[in-house]
Write a protein that holds these residues in place. Sequence first.
Motif, PDB file in Angstrom:
ATOM      1  N   CYS A  72       0.832  -1.206   0.000  1.00  0.00           N
ATOM      2  CA  CYS A  72       0.000   0.000   0.000  1.00  0.00           C
ATOM      3  C   CYS A  72       0.868   1.257   0.000  1.00  0.00           C
ATOM      4  CB  CYS A  72      -0.910  -0.004   1.222  1.00  0.00           C
ATOM      5  SG  CYS A  72      -0.004   0.109   2.790  1.00  0.00           S
ATOM      6  N   GLY A  73       0.197   2.393  -0.031  1.00  0.00           N
ATOM      7  CA  GLY A  73       0.897   3.676  -0.023  1.00  0.00           C
ATOM      8  C   GLY A  73       1.699   3.903   1.247  1.00  0.00           C
ATOM      9  N   HIS A  74       1.184   3.403   2.378  1.00  0.00           N
ATOM     10  CA  HIS A  74       1.935   3.525   3.627  1.00  0.00           C
ATOM     11  C   HIS A  74       3.260   2.771   3.515  1.00  0.00           C
ATOM     12  CE1 HIS A  74       3.002   3.582   7.853  1.00  0.00           C
ATOM     13  NE2 HIS A  74       3.145   2.275   7.786  1.00  0.00           N
ATOM     14  N   CYS A  75       3.226   1.606   2.908  1.00  0.00           N
ATOM     15  CA  CYS A  75       4.449   0.816   2.714  1.00  0.00           C
ATOM     16  C   CYS A  75       5.456   1.604   1.872  1.00  0.00           C
ATOM     17  CB  CYS A  75       4.137  -0.509   2.008  1.00  0.00           C
ATOM     18  SG  CYS A  75       3.031  -1.617   2.890  1.00  0.00           S
ATOM     19  N   VAL A  76       4.962   2.206   0.797  1.00  0.00           N
ATOM     20  CA  VAL A  76       5.837   3.000  -0.080  1.00  0.00           C
ATOM     21  C   VAL A  76       6.512   4.104   0.716  1.00  0.00           C
ATOM     22  CG1 VAL A  76       5.859   4.582  -2.055  1.00  0.00           C
ATOM     23  CG2 VAL A  76       4.547   2.450  -2.175  1.00  0.00           C
ATOM     24  N   ALA A  77       5.743   4.797   1.547  1.00  0.00           N
ATOM     25  CA  ALA A  77       6.309   5.886   2.354  1.00  0.00           C
ATOM     26  C   ALA A  77       7.334   5.359   3.344  1.00  0.00           C
ATOM     27  CB  ALA A  77       5.190   6.629   3.083  1.00  0.00           C
ATOM     28  N   ALA A  78       7.038   4.230   3.998  1.00  0.00           N
ATOM     29  CA  ALA A  78       7.962   3.666   4.980  1.00  0.00           C
ATOM     30  C   ALA A  78       9.254   3.198   4.308  1.00  0.00           C
ATOM     31  CB  ALA A  78       7.299   2.506   5.720  1.00  0.00           C
ATOM     32  N   ILE A  79       9.141   2.613   3.143  1.00  0.00           N
ATOM     33  CA  ILE A  79      10.315   2.128   2.409  1.00  0.00           C
ATOM     34  C   ILE A  79      11.164   3.311   1.957  1.00  0.00           C
ATOM     35  CG2 ILE A  79      11.004   1.044   0.228  1.00  0.00           C
ATOM     36  CD1 ILE A  79       8.547  -0.888   0.763  1.00  0.00           C
ATOM     37  N   THR A  80      10.516   4.322   1.417  1.00  0.00           N
ATOM     38  CA  THR A  80      11.251   5.514   0.982  1.00  0.00           C
ATOM     39  C   THR A  80      11.983   6.148   2.155  1.00  0.00           C
ATOM     40  OG1 THR A  80       9.632   5.909  -0.781  1.00  0.00           O
ATOM     41  CG2 THR A  80      11.031   7.767  -0.137  1.00  0.00           C
ATOM     42  N   GLU A  81      11.295   6.270   3.275  1.00  0.00           N
ATOM     43  CA  GLU A  81      11.915   6.860   4.468  1.00  0.00           C
ATOM     44  C   GLU A  81      13.114   6.038   4.933  1.00  0.00           C
ATOM     45  OE1 GLU A  81      10.837   7.954   9.099  1.00  0.00           O
ATOM     46  OE2 GLU A  81       9.204   7.609   7.688  1.00  0.00           O
ATOM     47  N   ALA A  82      12.979   4.723   4.955  1.00  0.00           N
ATOM     48  CA  ALA A  82      14.079   3.862   5.400  1.00  0.00           C
ATOM     49  C   ALA A  82      15.296   4.007   4.487  1.00  0.00           C
ATOM     50  CB  ALA A  82      13.626   2.404   5.438  1.00  0.00           C
ATOM     51  N   LEU A  83      15.053   4.059   3.195  1.00  0.00           N
ATOM     52  CA  LEU A  83      16.166   4.198   2.251  1.00  0.00           C
ATOM     53  C   LEU A  83      16.815   5.570   2.367  1.00  0.00           C
ATOM     54  CD1 LEU A  83      14.532   2.401  -0.787  1.00  0.00           C
ATOM     55  CD2 LEU A  83      16.519   1.599   0.518  1.00  0.00           C
ATOM     56  N   LYS A  84      16.014   6.600   2.552  1.00  0.00           N
ATOM     57  CA  LYS A  84      16.558   7.960   2.686  1.00  0.00           C
ATOM     58  C   LYS A  84      17.303   8.137   4.012  1.00  0.00           C
ATOM     59  CE  LYS A  84      15.250  10.136  -1.079  1.00  0.00           C
ATOM     60  NZ  LYS A  84      16.198  10.881  -1.933  1.00  0.00           N
ATOM     61  N   GLU A  85      16.889   7.412   5.046  1.00  0.00           N
ATOM     62  CA  GLU A  85      17.640   7.465   6.306  1.00  0.00           C
ATOM     63  C   GLU A  85      19.011   6.820   6.135  1.00  0.00           C
ATOM     64  OE1 GLU A  85      15.500   5.925   9.655  1.00  0.00           O
ATOM     65  OE2 GLU A  85      13.903   7.399   9.450  1.00  0.00           O
ATOM     66  N   ALA A  86      19.065   5.764   5.339  1.00  0.00           N
ATOM     67  CA  ALA A  86      20.343   5.092   5.091  1.00  0.00           C
ATOM     68  C   ALA A  86      21.244   5.948   4.204  1.00  0.00           C
ATOM     69  CB  ALA A  86      20.106   3.727   4.443  1.00  0.00           C
ATOM     70  N   GLN A 130      13.010   5.082  -6.619  1.00  0.00           N
ATOM     71  CA  GLN A 130      11.833   4.939  -7.463  1.00  0.00           C
ATOM     72  C   GLN A 130      11.134   3.657  -7.044  1.00  0.00           C
ATOM     73  OE1 GLN A 130      13.492   4.885 -11.415  1.00  0.00           O
ATOM     74  NE2 GLN A 130      13.287   7.083 -11.621  1.00  0.00           N
ATOM     75  N   ILE A 131       9.870   3.778  -6.669  1.00  0.00           N
ATOM     76  CA  ILE A 131       9.126   2.616  -6.188  1.00  0.00           C
ATOM     77  C   ILE A 131       7.936   2.368  -7.087  1.00  0.00           C
ATOM     78  CG2 ILE A 131       7.784   1.684  -4.263  1.00  0.00           C
ATOM     79  CD1 ILE A 131       9.641   3.152  -2.391  1.00  0.00           C
ATOM     80  N   ASP A 132       7.736   1.106  -7.450  1.00  0.00           N
ATOM     81  CA  ASP A 132       6.593   0.690  -8.251  1.00  0.00           C
ATOM     82  C   ASP A 132       5.769  -0.281  -7.412  1.00  0.00           C
ATOM     83  OD1 ASP A 132       4.773  -0.427 -10.034  1.00  0.00           O
ATOM     84  OD2 ASP A 132       6.200  -0.443 -11.687  1.00  0.00           O
ATOM     85  N   LEU A 133       4.671   0.217  -6.881  1.00  0.00           N
ATOM     86  CA  LEU A 133       3.823  -0.597  -6.016  1.00  0.00           C
ATOM     87  C   LEU A 133       3.220  -1.774  -6.781  1.00  0.00           C
ATOM     88  CD1 LEU A 133       2.498  -1.078  -3.282  1.00  0.00           C
ATOM     89  CD2 LEU A 133       0.747   0.585  -3.922  1.00  0.00           C
ATOM     90  N   ALA A 134       2.847  -1.571  -8.034  1.00  0.00           N
ATOM     91  CA  ALA A 134       2.207  -2.624  -8.827  1.00  0.00           C
ATOM     92  C   ALA A 134       3.099  -3.847  -8.993  1.00  0.00           C
ATOM     93  CB  ALA A 134       1.790  -2.079 -10.186  1.00  0.00           C
ATOM     94  N   THR A 135       4.400  -3.612  -9.170  1.00  0.00           N
ATOM     95  CA  THR A 135       5.329  -4.737  -9.356  1.00  0.00           C
ATOM     96  C   THR A 135       6.079  -5.081  -8.075  1.00  0.00           C
ATOM     97  OG1 THR A 135       7.124  -3.288 -10.115  1.00  0.00           O
ATOM     98  CG2 THR A 135       5.650  -4.211 -11.803  1.00  0.00           C
ATOM     99  N   LYS A 136       5.807  -4.295  -7.006  1.00  0.00           N
ATOM    100  CA  LYS A 136       6.449  -4.507  -5.703  1.00  0.00           C
ATOM    101  C   LYS A 136       7.971  -4.446  -5.808  1.00  0.00           C
ATOM    102  CE  LYS A 136       2.598  -7.012  -3.780  1.00  0.00           C
ATOM    103  NZ  LYS A 136       2.220  -7.581  -2.534  1.00  0.00           N
TER     104      LYS A 136
END
Length: 69
Positions: free
Chosen positions: A11-25, A32-38
């Motif tokens: 979901c969109g929450h997952c996208v935000a959490a993943i983006t945040e985790a990568l940006k913290e690192a 670039q995240i594609d939710l449809a293809t995970k």
Amino acid sequence: MYRFNLPDMSCGHCVAAITEALKEADALAGVQIDLATKTAQVDSTLPRDRLAAALAEAGYPPAPDAGAA
């Protein structure tokens, strides 16, 4: 550039959490995240295993077959 398959992303929450985790690192990473293809593509100077660890710590461990893009 690295490509990660993220089967737990749903979901969109997952996208935000993943983006945040990568940006913290790596604040300068291109994400670039594609939710449809995970999948997430990450342009970073950090080693792949460090980015994978950040994803796992956030609750989204990459699938073992994820490779470089």
